[in-house]
Design a protein around this motif. Structure first.
Motif, PDB file in Angstrom:
ATOM      1  N   ALA A 133       0.027 -44.235 -53.726  1.00 21.38           N
ATOM      2  CA  ALA A 133       0.094 -44.820 -52.387  1.00 21.38           C
ATOM      3  C   ALA A 133       0.384 -43.723 -51.375  1.00 21.38           C
ATOM      4  O   ALA A 133       0.815 -42.625 -51.730  1.00 21.38           O
ATOM      5  N   LYS A 137      -2.511 -40.254 -51.628  1.00 18.56           N
ATOM      6  CA  LYS A 137      -2.719 -40.998 -52.884  1.00 18.56           C
ATOM      7  C   LYS A 137      -3.906 -40.414 -53.659  1.00 18.56           C
ATOM      8  O   LYS A 137      -4.927 -40.001 -53.070  1.00 18.56           O
ATOM      9  N   TYR A 172       5.461 -46.014 -56.936  1.00 20.16           N
ATOM     10  CA  TYR A 172       4.111 -45.606 -56.563  1.00 20.16           C
ATOM     11  C   TYR A 172       3.721 -44.296 -57.237  1.00 20.16           C
ATOM     12  O   TYR A 172       3.059 -43.444 -56.637  1.00 20.16           O
TER      13      TYR A 172
END
Length: 270
Positions: A133, A137, A172
């Motif tokens: 993310a 990313k 993430y």
């Protein structure tokens, strides 16, 4: 006809005890009627309980008088028009108790920033991570350390994939099996959670201003941030070059992560 058997002579009934004899045994039986085949009204335990109660029926309950305890106290009151005396309860009811001292003040230890942070066992310093993310990313970065807030401090390094010093949540991130030896890399003490905070610009609400005339200010890294990035990048590149497969690791950090058809992340090993 077959000869009938003669009935055995019945035992003589016990002579009834005289009425004046107090030591005579009680021969009364409690009734336990039959409700159905093999089912009585009272169970065996219940019948025993009833017998005990019946045996105590003729006894008289002797009440023991308890000493009376004073509920009120007479107190003297000053003043000419106050009556001089007043009855006061010794034990006050709950409605008369003060409520203020019962309220407990919450300490600062319960604040969210002071909670204990738990990170995954796979997230150790030197691990190569895949970002899932944010602006960067898909890039592969190096984990430097875990900060006090629970966020991960990562770096590209910037020279290889243009990912600067950043913080990211462990939710993430995918941890790979590749790990670098970061014993020679020393992260400065001033790089912490407060290091990444941006100073909020004060708004002047008293003066009139045009909404459309003001432009949104773009973030520009400070000179201190640039200097820290250079020092950490140099140490990271030395650690990468010291790896036995340095060329493959450099190419691995430069490449982007993506999934093709028939590739499922839960079946892959990173």
């Amino acid at each position: 006809m077959a000869p009938t058997k003669e009935k055995a002579p019945t035992k003589a009934k016990a002579a009834a005890a005289p009425k004046g004899d107090k030591k005579a045994k009680r021969t009364t039986r409690l009734k336990n009627p039959l409700l159905a085949d093999g089912v009585r009204r009272y169970a065996k335990g219940k019948l025993v309980q009833r017998k005990k109660l019946y045996s105590l029926k003729h006894l008289k309950n002797v009440r023991v008088e308890k000493p009376k305890v004073a509920i009120t106290v007479v107190k003297k009151i000053g003043g000419a028009k106050n009556g001089g005396e007043r009855k006061v309860l010794l034990k006050k009811s709950k409605s008369y108790l003060p409520t203020k001292p019962l309220i407990r003040k919450r300490t600062g230890k319960r604040c969210f920033r002071n909670h204990k942070r738990n990170t995954r066992k796979t997230l150790k310093s030197g691990k190569v991570l895949i970002l899932l993310a944010g602006r960067h990313k898909g890039k592969r970065v190096v984990l430097l350390k875990t900060l006090k807030s629970g966020l991960l401090l990562i770096s590209g390094p910037f020279a290889l994939n243009s990912c600067p010093l950043r913080r990211i949540s462990q939710n993430y991130v995918i941890a790979t099996k590749t790990r670098l030896n970061l014993k020679s890399v020393k992260v400065p003490k001033h790089i912490n959670d407060g290091y990444f905070r941006r100073a909020a610009k004060k708004k002047n609400t008293r003066t009139e201003r045009d909404i459309f005339a003001e432009k949104a200010e773009k973030y520009v890294p400070s000179e201190q941030r640039k200097a820290d990035q250079k020092t950490i990048d140099e140490a990271l590149l030395k650690a990468i070059n010291a790896h036995p497969e340095a060329k493959i690791v450099r190419r691995y950090l430069k490449s982007m992560f993506s999934l093709r058809t028939n590739q499922y992340p839960h079946r892959m090993q990173f």
